[in-house]
Write an enzyme that holds these catalytic residues in place. Structure first.
Site, PDB file in Angstrom:
ATOM      1  N   ASP A  93       0.853  -1.189   0.000  1.00 32.68           N
ATOM      2  CA  ASP A  93       0.000   0.000   0.000  1.00 32.68           C
ATOM      3  C   ASP A  93       0.895   1.247   0.000  1.00 32.68           C
ATOM      4  OD1 ASP A  93      -2.397   1.425   0.257  1.00 32.68           O
ATOM      5  OD2 ASP A  93      -2.391   1.310   2.456  1.00 32.68           O
ATOM      6  N   GLY A 190      -7.680   8.401   7.042  1.00 31.45           N
ATOM      7  CA  GLY A 190      -7.735   8.634   8.476  1.00 31.45           C
ATOM      8  C   GLY A 190      -9.150   8.721   9.037  1.00 31.45           C
ATOM      9  N   HIS A 232      -9.151   4.811  -2.246  1.00 34.88           N
ATOM     10  CA  HIS A 232      -8.453   4.869  -0.955  1.00 34.88           C
ATOM     11  C   HIS A 232      -9.318   5.664   0.021  1.00 34.88           C
ATOM     12  CE1 HIS A 232      -4.242   3.498  -1.809  1.00 34.88           C
ATOM     13  NE2 HIS A 232      -4.806   3.414  -2.993  1.00 34.88           N
ATOM     14  N   ALA A 234     -11.409   4.959   2.398  1.00 33.79           N
ATOM     15  CA  ALA A 234     -12.837   4.607   2.307  1.00 33.79           C
ATOM     16  C   ALA A 234     -13.403   4.047   3.610  1.00 33.79           C
ATOM     17  CB  ALA A 234     -13.036   3.628   1.161  1.00 33.79           C
ATOM     18  N   SER A 235     -12.789   4.376   4.722  1.00 35.14           N
ATOM     19  CA  SER A 235     -13.393   3.983   6.004  1.00 35.14           C
ATOM     20  C   SER A 235     -14.629   4.833   6.267  1.00 35.14           C
ATOM     21  CB  SER A 235     -12.390   4.170   7.148  1.00 35.14           C
ATOM     22  OG  SER A 235     -11.545   3.040   7.229  1.00 35.14           O
ATOM     23  N   ASN A 275     -10.229   0.502  -0.120  1.00 37.08           N
ATOM     24  CA  ASN A 275      -9.243   0.416   0.967  1.00 37.08           C
ATOM     25  C   ASN A 275      -9.837   0.827   2.309  1.00 37.08           C
ATOM     26  OD1 ASN A 275      -7.505  -0.044  -1.143  1.00 37.08           O
ATOM     27  ND2 ASN A 275      -6.054   1.557  -0.588  1.00 37.08           N
ATOM     28  N   ILE A 276      -9.685  -0.056   3.275  1.00 39.66           N
ATOM     29  CA  ILE A 276     -10.216   0.231   4.616  1.00 39.66           C
ATOM     30  C   ILE A 276      -9.155  -0.111   5.664  1.00 39.66           C
ATOM     31  CG2 ILE A 276     -12.004  -0.420   6.310  1.00 39.66           C
ATOM     32  CD1 ILE A 276     -13.857  -0.951   3.854  1.00 39.66           C
ATOM     33  N   ASP A 277      -8.735   0.880   6.397  1.00 43.80           N
ATOM     34  CA  ASP A 277      -7.761   0.691   7.470  1.00 43.80           C
ATOM     35  C   ASP A 277      -8.303   1.278   8.781  1.00 43.80           C
ATOM     36  OD1 ASP A 277      -5.575   0.413   9.098  1.00 43.80           O
ATOM     37  OD2 ASP A 277      -4.223   1.659   7.946  1.00 43.80           O
ATOM     38  N   SER A 278      -8.692   2.543   8.736  1.00 47.29           N
ATOM     39  CA  SER A 278      -9.084   3.244   9.977  1.00 47.29           C
ATOM     40  C   SER A 278     -10.220   2.545  10.720  1.00 47.29           C
ATOM     41  CB  SER A 278      -9.488   4.686   9.667  1.00 47.29           C
ATOM     42  OG  SER A 278      -8.395   5.380   9.120  1.00 47.29           O
TER      43      SER A 278
HETATM   44  O1  G3H Z   1      -3.101   5.019   3.703  1.00 50.19           O
HETATM   45  C1  G3H Z   1      -2.557   4.814   4.765  1.00 50.19           C
HETATM   46  C2  G3H Z   1      -2.870   3.597   5.560  1.00 50.19           C
HETATM   47  O2  G3H Z   1      -3.972   3.822   6.381  1.00 50.19           O
HETATM   48  C3  G3H Z   1      -1.656   3.101   6.282  1.00 50.19           C
HETATM   49  O3  G3H Z   1      -1.331   3.858   7.375  1.00 50.19           O
HETATM   50  O4  G3H Z   1       1.154   4.204   7.309  1.00 50.19           O
HETATM   51  O5  G3H Z   1      -0.075   4.354   9.463  1.00 50.19           O
HETATM   52  O6  G3H Z   1       0.267   2.150   8.350  1.00 50.19           O
HETATM   53  P1  G3H Z   1       0.086   3.635   8.170  1.00 50.19           P
HETATM   54  P1  13P Z   2      -8.856   4.814   5.624  1.00 47.85           P
HETATM   55  O1  13P Z   2      -7.973   5.681   6.454  1.00 47.85           O
HETATM   56  O2  13P Z   2     -10.102   5.549   5.218  1.00 47.85           O
HETATM   57  O3  13P Z   2      -9.166   3.504   6.244  1.00 47.85           O
HETATM   58  O4  13P Z   2      -8.071   4.508   4.244  1.00 47.85           O
HETATM   59  C1  13P Z   2      -7.123   3.484   4.175  1.00 47.85           C
HETATM   60  C2  13P Z   2      -6.329   3.527   2.919  1.00 47.85           C
HETATM   61  O5  13P Z   2      -6.659   4.170   1.946  1.00 47.85           O
HETATM   62  C3  13P Z   2      -5.114   2.707   2.895  1.00 47.85           C
HETATM   63  O6  13P Z   2      -4.393   2.906   1.720  1.00 47.85           O
HETATM   64 ZN    ZN Z   3      -4.513   4.878   0.925  1.00 46.34          ZN
END
Ligand code: G3H
Ligand code: 13P
Ligand code: ZN
Length: 332
Positions: A93, A190, A232, A234-235, A275-278
């Site tokens: 990523d 974020g 990206h 997309a949380s 993409n979902i991380d947050s």
């Molecule tokens: O787009 C960013 C992702 O949420 C990854 O975040 O660099 O804190 O692991 P990170």
């Molecule tokens: P979020 O912060 O919305 O989850 O996005 C995650 C992301 O785009 C990782 O590349």
């Molecule tokens: Zn991203």
């Protein structure tokens, strides 16, 4: 050189072709540790959904690339043991350089993103093409990006977004040879995607973000029919998690995400990867904060990481079934 094929992973090519045809999107879920990986795989097996396990540069620094590769290998075996050989991609990523992308390709990744979106256009093309040329020699797929999202992009942070310019997408994709394209249509990284000033408030005082620019997405689809698009940032920043966090000593004021019905709509278009991380971070933090608060004598990490993993699994299942539409498509 360790090929992803030895590890039992797949690249994104077939996955995206099927998602395009079936009008759904694949979840690209970030992971940094074992509990997140287990939750993602268990949720995707239970919902029979293909999945992209996503590793940021920050995750690489945190967890070590050899450990991550072996976790991905473990995830293939874990899915098998749970009873469904779902297709699994291991994806870099926001790759920031040719060297990072090459290092991942040489270490068993099946897909990489090269993020030159902050560079001048011609430099973005040159860097992306260099990565594509190397990746395709190894049958690894590549995601490029045009347009800039607001928020934190790994170590690159941008205060303002620049929407993708539809007039550039054909030139960019033909000259670079990318397999998919991340675009900017109003999502953001974020848990604080928009300032309160950019939002309106509903009767309960909940912030309502500005809608995604589906008009730009449609123009891009007209320019590049059938080409896999990536979203990206997309949380959805579920307010129930924010509430739990704030009720148990946390302080997340005015956090706001992308409404799920807009993502559902996007998933039915050329958007093949979301993409979902947050949201995963929020689910874990909410559970752990609640347990720390309610059971102050607890000090066995399994007693709070275990429930956090369960909550994560529930959240990913909900995404596959109700948001992405990827549930049931693992064996298409
Ligand atoms: O787009 C960013 C992702 O949420 C990854 O975040 O660099 O804190 O692991 P990170
Ligand atoms: P979020 O912060 O919305 O989850 O996005 C995650 C992301 O785009 C990782 O590349
Ligand atoms: Zn991203």
């Amino acid at each position: 050189m360790i090929s992803y094929k030895e590890v039992g992973l797949v690249n994104t090519r077939d996955m995206f072709a099927k998602a395009m045809k079936g009008q759904y999107a694949i979840g690209a879920f970030n992971f940094n540790n074992m509990e997140q990986m287990q939750a993602i795989i268990a949720a995707c097996v239970e919902t029979k959904a293909p999945v992209i396990l996503q590793v940021s540069k920050g995750a690489r620094d945190y967890a070590n690339i050899n450990i991550l590769r072996n976790m991905a290998r473990g995830s293939v075996e874990y899915a098998h043991e749970l009873g469904c050989d779902i297709p699994i991609v291991l994806h870099l990523d926001h790759g920031d350089s040719f060297q990072t992308a090459k290092d991942c390709i040489d270490n068993g990744f099946s897909s990489v993103m090269i993020d030159g979106s902050h560079l001048p256009y011609e430099e973005n093309i040159a860097l992306t093409k260099k990565v594509v040329d190397y990746a395709h020699e190894h049958d690894v797929t590549v995601e490029g990006e045009l347009g800039v999202l607001a928020g934190i992009e790994d170590e690159v942070s941008s205060a303002v977004s620049h929407y993708t310019r539809p007039e550039e997408v054909v030139d960019f994709s033909t000259r670079t040879g990318v397999d998919s394209l991340a675009i900017s249509i109003g999502t953001s990284h974020g848990a604080y995607k928009f300032t309160p000033e950019q939002c309106t408030r509903n009767a309960e005082g909940i912030l309502i973000p500005p809608p995604l620019r589906f008009d730009i997405l449609e123009e891009i689809e007209k320019e590049l029919p059938g080409f896999p698009i990536v979203l990206h940032g997309a949380s959805s920043v579920p307010q129930e998690y924010v509430k739990i966090i704030n009720e148990h000593g946390g302080k997340l004021a005015d956090s706001v995400g992308i409404p799920e019905e807009q993502l559902r709509k996007a998933a039915k278009s050329a958007v093949c990867k979301i993409n979902i991380d947050s949201d995963g971070r929020l689910a874990m933090t909410a559970t752990i904060r609640r347990i720390f608060d309610e059971k102050p004598a607890e000090f066995d990490p399994r007693k709070y990481l275990g429930p956090a993993r369960e909550e994560l699994k529930k959240m990913y299942m909900h995404k596959n079934v109700d948001v992405l539409g990827s549930a049931g498509h693992a064996l298409d």
